[in-house]
Design a protein around this motif. Structure first.
Motif, PDB file in Angstrom:
ATOM      1  N   GLU A   1      36.923  44.972  44.191  1.00 36.58           N
ATOM      2  CA  GLU A   1      35.944  44.526  45.184  1.00 36.58           C
ATOM      3  C   GLU A   1      35.301  43.189  44.786  1.00 36.58           C
ATOM      4  O   GLU A   1      34.973  42.988  43.615  1.00 36.58           O
ATOM      5  CB  GLU A   1      34.852  45.594  45.312  1.00 36.58           C
ATOM      6  CG  GLU A   1      33.986  45.427  46.529  1.00 36.58           C
ATOM      7  CD  GLU A   1      32.948  46.542  46.609  1.00 36.58           C
ATOM      8  OE1 GLU A   1      32.800  47.120  47.690  1.00 36.58           O
ATOM      9  OE2 GLU A   1      32.290  46.821  45.593  1.00 36.58           O
ATOM     10  N   ARG A   2      35.078  42.386  45.797  1.00 37.70           N
ATOM     11  CA  ARG A   2      34.375  41.119  45.568  1.00 37.70           C
ATOM     12  C   ARG A   2      32.869  41.356  45.496  1.00 37.70           C
ATOM     13  O   ARG A   2      32.364  42.292  46.115  1.00 37.70           O
ATOM     14  CB  ARG A   2      34.618  40.144  46.716  1.00 37.70           C
ATOM     15  CG  ARG A   2      35.986  39.507  46.723  1.00 37.70           C
ATOM     16  CD  ARG A   2      36.097  38.536  47.871  1.00 37.70           C
ATOM     17  NE  ARG A   2      37.465  38.072  48.040  1.00 37.70           N
ATOM     18  CZ  ARG A   2      37.963  36.986  47.452  1.00 37.70           C
ATOM     19  NH1 ARG A   2      37.201  36.254  46.668  1.00 37.70           N
ATOM     20  NH2 ARG A   2      39.214  36.624  47.648  1.00 37.70           N
TER      21      ARG A   2
ATOM     22  N   GLY B   1      31.258  36.344  46.665  1.00 34.27           N
ATOM     23  CA  GLY B   1      32.682  36.126  46.938  1.00 34.27           C
ATOM     24  C   GLY B   1      33.537  36.190  45.680  1.00 34.27           C
ATOM     25  O   GLY B   1      34.760  36.205  45.750  1.00 34.27           O
ATOM     26  N   GLY B   2      32.901  36.244  44.502  1.00 32.85           N
ATOM     27  CA  GLY B   2      33.658  36.295  43.244  1.00 32.85           C
ATOM     28  C   GLY B   2      34.035  37.722  42.874  1.00 32.85           C
ATOM     29  O   GLY B   2      33.825  38.657  43.648  1.00 32.85           O
TER      30      GLY B   2
ATOM     31  N   TYR C   1      38.314  41.301  37.379  1.00 35.18           N
ATOM     32  CA  TYR C   1      39.604  41.825  37.839  1.00 35.18           C
ATOM     33  C   TYR C   1      39.755  41.536  39.326  1.00 35.18           C
ATOM     34  O   TYR C   1      38.808  41.742  40.101  1.00 35.18           O
ATOM     35  CB  TYR C   1      39.704  43.335  37.569  1.00 35.18           C
ATOM     36  CG  TYR C   1      39.636  43.649  36.095  1.00 35.18           C
ATOM     37  CD1 TYR C   1      40.721  43.384  35.272  1.00 35.18           C
ATOM     38  CD2 TYR C   1      38.477  44.171  35.527  1.00 35.18           C
ATOM     39  CE1 TYR C   1      40.651  43.633  33.906  1.00 35.18           C
ATOM     40  CE2 TYR C   1      38.403  44.423  34.163  1.00 35.18           C
ATOM     41  CZ  TYR C   1      39.496  44.156  33.355  1.00 35.18           C
ATOM     42  OH  TYR C   1      39.446  44.387  32.015  1.00 35.18           O
ATOM     43  N   ILE C   2      40.943  41.071  39.707  1.00 32.38           N
ATOM     44  CA  ILE C   2      41.174  40.661  41.095  1.00 32.38           C
ATOM     45  C   ILE C   2      42.259  41.532  41.730  1.00 32.38           C
ATOM     46  O   ILE C   2      42.055  42.179  42.747  1.00 32.38           O
ATOM     47  CB  ILE C   2      41.606  39.173  41.148  1.00 32.38           C
ATOM     48  CG1 ILE C   2      40.523  38.297  40.510  1.00 32.38           C
ATOM     49  CG2 ILE C   2      41.924  38.749  42.572  1.00 32.38           C
ATOM     50  CD1 ILE C   2      40.914  36.852  40.308  1.00 32.38           C
TER      51      ILE C   2
END
Ligand SMILES: Cc1ncc(COP(=O)(O)O)c(C=O)c1O
Length: 246
Positions: free
Chosen positions: A32-33, A37-38, A43-44
């Motif tokens: 989750e962002r 927005g980061g 972890y992306i």
């Protein structure tokens, strides 16, 4: 810190939400962002990074005395990422009894892209004779599979360093409990984690550990992330667990 202590503790991660002392297996592929927005936890997307893989890579880097580790779905996938990271035309010197899967990979998939010689790397004269201007890597495997041939790592490193050639050591059979090639001057260590790290013949994995975060390492990370030949979070979890009993 003693190697045994590193093996037991360096892969530990206490879960902040639950305070579980053993890291949960994180199967989520996306993260989750935050409101800005980061990605607050770093972890992306799981192909790029995952908490269980991060824990595994941390303990392996520490065990080998490297700065960073990259884990793969098998030892052969780790090896392939090294070959994929080299410039076309690079010459590799490898042992005459290199693990057959990697040797076959070079001969079948990389013929025409890389060049290679399989020689007795422990014979100084033979090794020196085979070094060419385009030699970029000397690959050693000690003890070797299956002949258990021993290579003098320091001796090979001295010859390689004088010519600006990188040395990678397949340390699968020794494990860092018995041999730490980076301390002997090697630039990178490779393992089939399927063997002693897994230890129970029930999972596959591979790893590379580097002494330096240089351009070569960046390329390897790109191959890992873009190719996605990575161990599953569950395999990472079990590897961290089994490394504790090395
Ligand atoms: C020394 C050595 N290197 C590499 C490999 C390849 O590893 P994997 O089977 O995990 O692909 C093996 C596998 O037996 C091995 O023994």
């Amino acid at each position: 810190m003693k190697t045994e202590t590193i093996a037991i503790h360096a892969g530990n991660h206490v879960d902040e939400a639950t305070r579980a002392v053993i890291q949960p297996i994180i199967m989520s592929t996306t993260f989750e962002r935050g409101e800005d927005g980061g990605f607050p936890a770093g972890y992306i997307y799981s192909r790029s990074s995952n908490p269980n893989r991060h824990a595994l890579e941390h303990v392996l880097a520490k065990l080998e005395g490297g700065v960073e580790a990259a884990s793969f779905s098998s030892g052969n996938a780790a090896g392939m990422s090294v070959f994929q990271s080299l410039e076309p035309g690079t010459h590799i010197i490898a042992p005459d009894d290199m693990y057959h899967g990697l040797r076959n990979q070079l001969k079948t998939l990389f013929a025409g892209i890389l060049t290679f010689d399989f020689i007795d790397v422990n014979d100084t004269g033979v090794l020196q004779q085979h070094i060419k201007p385009e030699t970029g890597l000397i690959w050693i495997e000690t003890p070797s599979n299956p002949l258990l041939k021993i290579t003098d790592i320091k001796k090979v490193v001295a010859i390689a360093k004088a010519k600006g050639i990188k040395v990678l050591c397949d340390n699968t059979f020794a494990t860092p409990m018995c041999q730490r090639p980076l301390e002997l001057g090697a630039d990178m260590v490779m393992h089939s984690a399927t063997k002693y790290f897994g230890g129970h013949s029930d999972l596959m994995g591979g790893v590379l550990i580097t002494t330096e975060k240089n351009d070569w390492w960046t390329k390897i990370r790109q191959v890992q992330e873009m190719g996605g030949a990575i161990p599953s979070p569950m395999d990472c979890y079990y590897l961290v667990r089994s490394i504790k009993t090395l």
